[in-house]
Design a protein around this motif. Structure first.
Motif, PDB file in Angstrom:
ATOM      1  N   ILE A  95       0.858  -1.157   0.022  1.00  0.00           N
ATOM      2  CA  ILE A  95      -0.036   0.083   0.101  1.00  0.00           C
ATOM      3  C   ILE A  95       0.975   1.169  -0.022  1.00  0.00           C
ATOM      4  N   SER A  96       0.428   2.223  -0.290  1.00  0.00           N
ATOM      5  CA  SER A  96       1.029   3.660  -0.420  1.00  0.00           C
ATOM      6  C   SER A  96       0.607   4.645   0.491  1.00  0.00           C
ATOM      7  N   LEU A  97       1.276   4.833   1.289  1.00  0.00           N
ATOM      8  CA  LEU A  97       0.960   5.853   2.575  1.00  0.00           C
ATOM      9  C   LEU A  97       1.738   7.308   2.176  1.00  0.00           C
ATOM     10  N   GLN A  98       1.244   8.323   2.425  1.00  0.00           N
ATOM     11  CA  GLN A  98       1.722   9.562   2.426  1.00  0.00           C
ATOM     12  C   GLN A  98       2.166  10.162   3.813  1.00  0.00           C
ATOM     13  N   HIS A  99       3.483  10.834   3.669  1.00  0.00           N
ATOM     14  CA  HIS A  99       3.656  11.261   4.975  1.00  0.00           C
ATOM     15  C   HIS A  99       2.517  12.105   5.882  1.00  0.00           C
ATOM     16  N   ALA A 100       1.616  12.790   5.066  1.00  0.00           N
ATOM     17  CA  ALA A 100       0.365  13.553   5.637  1.00  0.00           C
ATOM     18  C   ALA A 100      -0.552  12.356   6.320  1.00  0.00           C
ATOM     19  N   ASP A 101      -0.524  11.225   5.727  1.00  0.00           N
ATOM     20  CA  ASP A 101      -1.472  10.272   6.330  1.00  0.00           C
ATOM     21  C   ASP A 101      -1.119   9.686   7.555  1.00  0.00           C
ATOM     22  N   LEU A 102       0.033   9.863   7.911  1.00  0.00           N
ATOM     23  CA  LEU A 102       0.640   9.291   9.354  1.00  0.00           C
ATOM     24  C   LEU A 102       0.632  10.436  10.379  1.00  0.00           C
ATOM     25  N   MET A 103      -0.006   9.949  11.607  1.00  0.00           N
ATOM     26  CA  MET A 103      -0.247  10.929  12.910  1.00  0.00           C
ATOM     27  C   MET A 103       0.580  10.025  13.892  1.00  0.00           C
ATOM     28  N   PRO A 104       1.522  10.924  14.211  1.00  0.00           N
ATOM     29  CA  PRO A 104       2.246  10.498  15.346  1.00  0.00           C
ATOM     30  C   PRO A 104       1.215  10.003  16.633  1.00  0.00           C
ATOM     31  N   GLY A 105       1.548   8.865  17.246  1.00  0.00           N
ATOM     32  CA  GLY A 105       0.923   8.448  18.468  1.00  0.00           C
ATOM     33  C   GLY A 105       1.469   8.443  19.637  1.00  0.00           C
ATOM     34  N   THR A 106       2.496   7.610  19.981  1.00  0.00           N
ATOM     35  CA  THR A 106       3.192   7.738  21.178  1.00  0.00           C
ATOM     36  C   THR A 106       4.270   7.249  20.822  1.00  0.00           C
ATOM     37  N   THR A 107       5.497   7.290  21.798  1.00  0.00           N
ATOM     38  CA  THR A 107       6.835   6.811  21.601  1.00  0.00           C
ATOM     39  C   THR A 107       7.042   6.068  23.042  1.00  0.00           C
ATOM     40  N   TRP A 108       7.746   5.099  22.660  1.00  0.00           N
ATOM     41  CA  TRP A 108       8.211   4.299  23.787  1.00  0.00           C
ATOM     42  C   TRP A 108       9.700   3.796  23.898  1.00  0.00           C
ATOM     43  N   PHE A 109      10.207   3.877  25.198  1.00  0.00           N
ATOM     44  CA  PHE A 109      11.356   3.231  25.191  1.00  0.00           C
ATOM     45  C   PHE A 109      11.153   1.836  25.765  1.00  0.00           C
ATOM     46  N   ARG A 110      11.493   0.891  25.082  1.00  0.00           N
ATOM     47  CA  ARG A 110      10.708  -0.386  25.444  1.00  0.00           C
ATOM     48  C   ARG A 110      11.821  -1.397  25.478  1.00  0.00           C
ATOM     49  N   MET A 111      11.776  -2.496  26.538  1.00  0.00           N
ATOM     50  CA  MET A 111      12.847  -3.491  26.436  1.00  0.00           C
ATOM     51  C   MET A 111      12.114  -4.484  25.979  1.00  0.00           C
ATOM     52  N   SER A 112      12.835  -5.160  24.895  1.00  0.00           N
ATOM     53  CA  SER A 112      12.421  -6.284  24.061  1.00  0.00           C
ATOM     54  C   SER A 112      13.374  -7.217  24.124  1.00  0.00           C
ATOM     55  N   GLN A 113      13.999  -7.794  23.025  1.00  0.00           N
ATOM     56  CA  GLN A 113      15.275  -8.616  23.028  1.00  0.00           C
ATOM     57  C   GLN A 113      16.519  -7.868  23.612  1.00  0.00           C
ATOM     58  N   GLU A 114      16.365  -6.440  23.415  1.00  0.00           N
ATOM     59  CA  GLU A 114      17.518  -5.276  23.901  1.00  0.00           C
ATOM     60  C   GLU A 114      16.434  -4.106  23.905  1.00  0.00           C
ATOM     61  N   PRO A 115      17.031  -3.036  24.688  1.00  0.00           N
ATOM     62  CA  PRO A 115      16.397  -1.988  25.048  1.00  0.00           C
ATOM     63  C   PRO A 115      16.226  -1.296  23.232  1.00  0.00           C
ATOM     64  N   ARG A 116      15.045  -0.661  23.234  1.00  0.00           N
ATOM     65  CA  ARG A 116      14.802  -0.014  21.749  1.00  0.00           C
ATOM     66  C   ARG A 116      13.856   1.375  22.096  1.00  0.00           C
ATOM     67  N   VAL A 117      13.624   1.995  20.878  1.00  0.00           N
ATOM     68  CA  VAL A 117      12.815   3.071  20.818  1.00  0.00           C
ATOM     69  C   VAL A 117      11.658   2.738  19.909  1.00  0.00           C
ATOM     70  N   ASP A 118      10.461   2.763  20.089  1.00  0.00           N
ATOM     71  CA  ASP A 118       9.496   2.533  19.383  1.00  0.00           C
ATOM     72  C   ASP A 118       8.488   3.780  18.921  1.00  0.00           C
ATOM     73  N   ILE A 119       8.403   4.123  17.754  1.00  0.00           N
ATOM     74  CA  ILE A 119       7.353   5.455  17.448  1.00  0.00           C
ATOM     75  C   ILE A 119       6.072   4.561  16.878  1.00  0.00           C
ATOM     76  N   PHE A 120       4.856   4.919  17.614  1.00  0.00           N
ATOM     77  CA  PHE A 120       3.590   4.392  17.030  1.00  0.00           C
ATOM     78  C   PHE A 120       2.909   5.394  16.401  1.00  0.00           C
ATOM     79  N   PHE A 121       2.730   5.001  15.187  1.00  0.00           N
ATOM     80  CA  PHE A 121       1.719   5.938  14.235  1.00  0.00           C
ATOM     81  C   PHE A 121       0.367   5.233  13.977  1.00  0.00           C
TER      82      PHE A 121
END
Length: 154
Positions: free
Chosen positions: A69-95
């Motif tokens: 599918i084709s998304l445009q930058h304007a289609d994406l709304m930032p939602g929340t950002t996490w510093f999350r422990m997974s298999q290692e610490p990571r930063v996740d941005i949810f749109f």
């Protein structure tokens, strides 16, 4: 023009994006396969941000690669950002995105075996455990969460 030298003096954390594609009060989930992480569980379209790539550009790229599918930058709304422990610490941005062009289809069958539309407020029991929390964060205006660390609350 000077050449960029990557800073190796500081710890780096993988940066990933996750996309809640929302239509008719449902979000699209993908059954994970072949990655060694949460195979068989339902996750979101997602991927790691490449060096020199922005998070929104990554989300656009991953939507095309994984779902065609084709998304445009304007289609994406930032939602929340996490510093999350997974298999290692990571930063996740949810749109979130409510508009796109094309019909989502599995484009990487070695990484995804099924597409499922689900109510994001009542996700299936085999969805990744953090997706419901992320959805609630987005809808409650929580912009940052530290998740999965022993010293912080989930």
């Amino acid at each position: 023009m000077s050449t960029y030298v990557f800073d190796t003096k500081h710890d780096r954390y993988p940066l990933a994006v996750h996309i809640f594609l929302v239509r008719r009060e449902r979000t699209l989930l993908m059954r994970r396969a072949g990655s060694g992480y949460a195979d068989g569980q339902l996750g979101l379209p997602a991927g790691h941000v490449d060096l020199g790539e922005t998070p929104t550009a990554c989300a656009v790229r991953e939507a095309e690669e994984e779902l065609g599918i084709s998304l445009q930058h304007a289609d994406l709304m930032p939602g929340t950002t996490w510093f999350r422990m997974s298999q290692e610490p990571r930063v996740d941005i949810f749109f979130t995105a409510a508009t796109w062009h094309g019909t989502p289809k599995i484009h990487e069958p070695r990484k995804c075996t099924e597409l499922v539309w689900a109510d994001p407020a009542q996700l299936p029991s085999d969805a990744l455990e953090f997706l419901g929390v992320a959805w609630n964060d987005i809808h409650n205006g929580r912009i940052l969460r530290e998740y999965g660390f022993a010293t912080t609350s989930a």
